[in-house]
Design an enzyme around this catalytic site. Sequence first.
Site, mmCIF file in Angstrom:
data_model
loop_
_atom_site.group_PDB
_atom_site.id
_atom_site.type_symbol
_atom_site.label_atom_id
_atom_site.label_comp_id
_atom_site.label_asym_id
_atom_site.label_seq_id
_atom_site.Cartn_x
_atom_site.Cartn_y
_atom_site.Cartn_z
ATOM 1 N N PRO A 186 0.813 -1.227 0.000
ATOM 2 C CG PRO A 186 -0.457 -1.349 1.974
ATOM 3 C CD PRO A 186 0.490 -2.123 1.116
ATOM 4 N NE ARG A 203 -5.719 -0.704 -22.405
ATOM 5 C CZ ARG A 203 -6.663 -0.744 -23.334
ATOM 6 N NH1 ARG A 203 -7.359 -1.826 -23.498
ATOM 7 N NH2 ARG A 203 -6.898 0.299 -24.088
ATOM 8 C CD GLU A 216 -1.630 -7.336 9.808
ATOM 9 O OE1 GLU A 216 -1.289 -6.151 9.641
ATOM 10 O OE2 GLU A 216 -2.813 -7.706 9.845
ATOM 11 C CG ASP A 269 -6.800 3.758 -24.271
ATOM 12 O OD1 ASP A 269 -7.976 3.699 -24.657
ATOM 13 O OD2 ASP A 269 -6.065 2.756 -24.137
HETATM 14 N N1 SAH Z 1 -0.596 -4.322 7.324
HETATM 15 C C1 SAH Z 1 -0.432 -3.638 6.080
HETATM 16 C C2 SAH Z 1 -1.550 -3.996 5.122
HETATM 17 C C3 SAH Z 1 -1.529 -5.423 4.660
HETATM 18 S S1 SAH Z 1 -2.706 -5.747 3.438
HETATM 19 C C4 SAH Z 1 -0.402 -2.148 6.328
HETATM 20 O O1 SAH Z 1 -0.701 -1.742 7.425
HETATM 21 O O2 SAH Z 1 -0.071 -1.376 5.431
HETATM 22 C C5 SAH Z 1 -2.125 -7.266 2.776
HETATM 23 C C6 SAH Z 1 -1.387 -7.188 1.466
HETATM 24 O O3 SAH Z 1 -2.249 -6.694 0.464
HETATM 25 C C7 SAH Z 1 -0.186 -6.281 1.434
HETATM 26 O O4 SAH Z 1 0.949 -6.948 1.903
HETATM 27 C C8 SAH Z 1 -0.066 -5.957 -0.040
HETATM 28 O O5 SAH Z 1 0.642 -6.966 -0.740
HETATM 29 C C9 SAH Z 1 -1.515 -5.985 -0.497
HETATM 30 N N2 SAH Z 1 -2.090 -4.636 -0.620
HETATM 31 C C10 SAH Z 1 -2.967 -4.057 0.216
HETATM 32 N N3 SAH Z 1 -3.316 -2.834 -0.194
HETATM 33 C C11 SAH Z 1 -2.661 -2.610 -1.357
HETATM 34 C C12 SAH Z 1 -2.612 -1.522 -2.275
HETATM 35 N N4 SAH Z 1 -3.303 -0.405 -2.076
HETATM 36 N N5 SAH Z 1 -1.832 -1.660 -3.375
HETATM 37 C C13 SAH Z 1 -1.103 -2.780 -3.565
HETATM 38 N N6 SAH Z 1 -1.116 -3.838 -2.732
HETATM 39 C C14 SAH Z 1 -1.880 -3.772 -1.639
#
Ligand code: SAH
Length: 252
Positions: A87, A151, A114, A166
Amino acid sequence: MRFHVLTIFPEFFEGFKNTGIVSRAIEKGLVDINTVNIRDYATDRHRTVDDVVYGGGPGMLLKPEPIFRAYDDIARDKKPYVLITEPWGRRFDQKFATELAQKDELLIICGRYEGVDERVKSIIDEEVSIGDFILSGGEPAALVIMDAVIRLIPGVVGDSDSLRVDSFSDGLLGYPNYTRPAVFRGMEVPQVLRSGNHRLINLWRKWKQIENTLKKRPDLLEKARLSPEEEKILQAIKKGESFEDFTGNNRV
Ligand code: SAH
């Protein structure tokens, strides 16, 4: 182009691989998607892929050993460009997609629970996020990334003109489109699109792109490099001129 996806849910990608543009790209041999089950690289009898977090705290983490073993297996022949879904990673956008489309081999590691043990970061080229929200796993993010990249691979989208028009391809949003019938429930397709005048149609589309971008994503317009004609259109829209006024004044 070859994708490797490290995941504990390879079945997640089956629908994606078998649908539309992506399945045709695979059939044509332009794309290969190798989904790798991290669990296949677990070393213990129970095929464990997760473990508790050092220092305490909620949830589980993906263990490093199976991920490294899977990576070693894939990278033995040729080192791929390695992404991990996070994230807090670099925000995925059209420019990022264009960069990735230049790679021959891309490996995407999908986090779960997590997340992953931090030591996995030693094999990562970039962390990638698809937006400021939390998914329950990296799989939907990997799917979004692969779709946008696929794409852009030459030969995948039959009419390469459709890529050119696009949204985001030239820093502007796209223009509105209509199909038949010409009148539907009292709503009429703009006359100009039925005029057969291609210069006028192109100008109208450009007008709509700029109008659309100004209304919905003014931030993009600030960064876009506009041609003198586009700049003239932008000024006219800002002054409140209509397209008809503009084309009348410019005697198109
Ligand atoms: N504990 C983490 C969230 C884990 S979510 C925190 O507090 O930030 C579980 C998994 O989902 C992450 O390891 C990641 O691989 C994926 N993930 C979650 N949100 C994402 C996003 N916005 N973009 C890309 N991958 C994401």
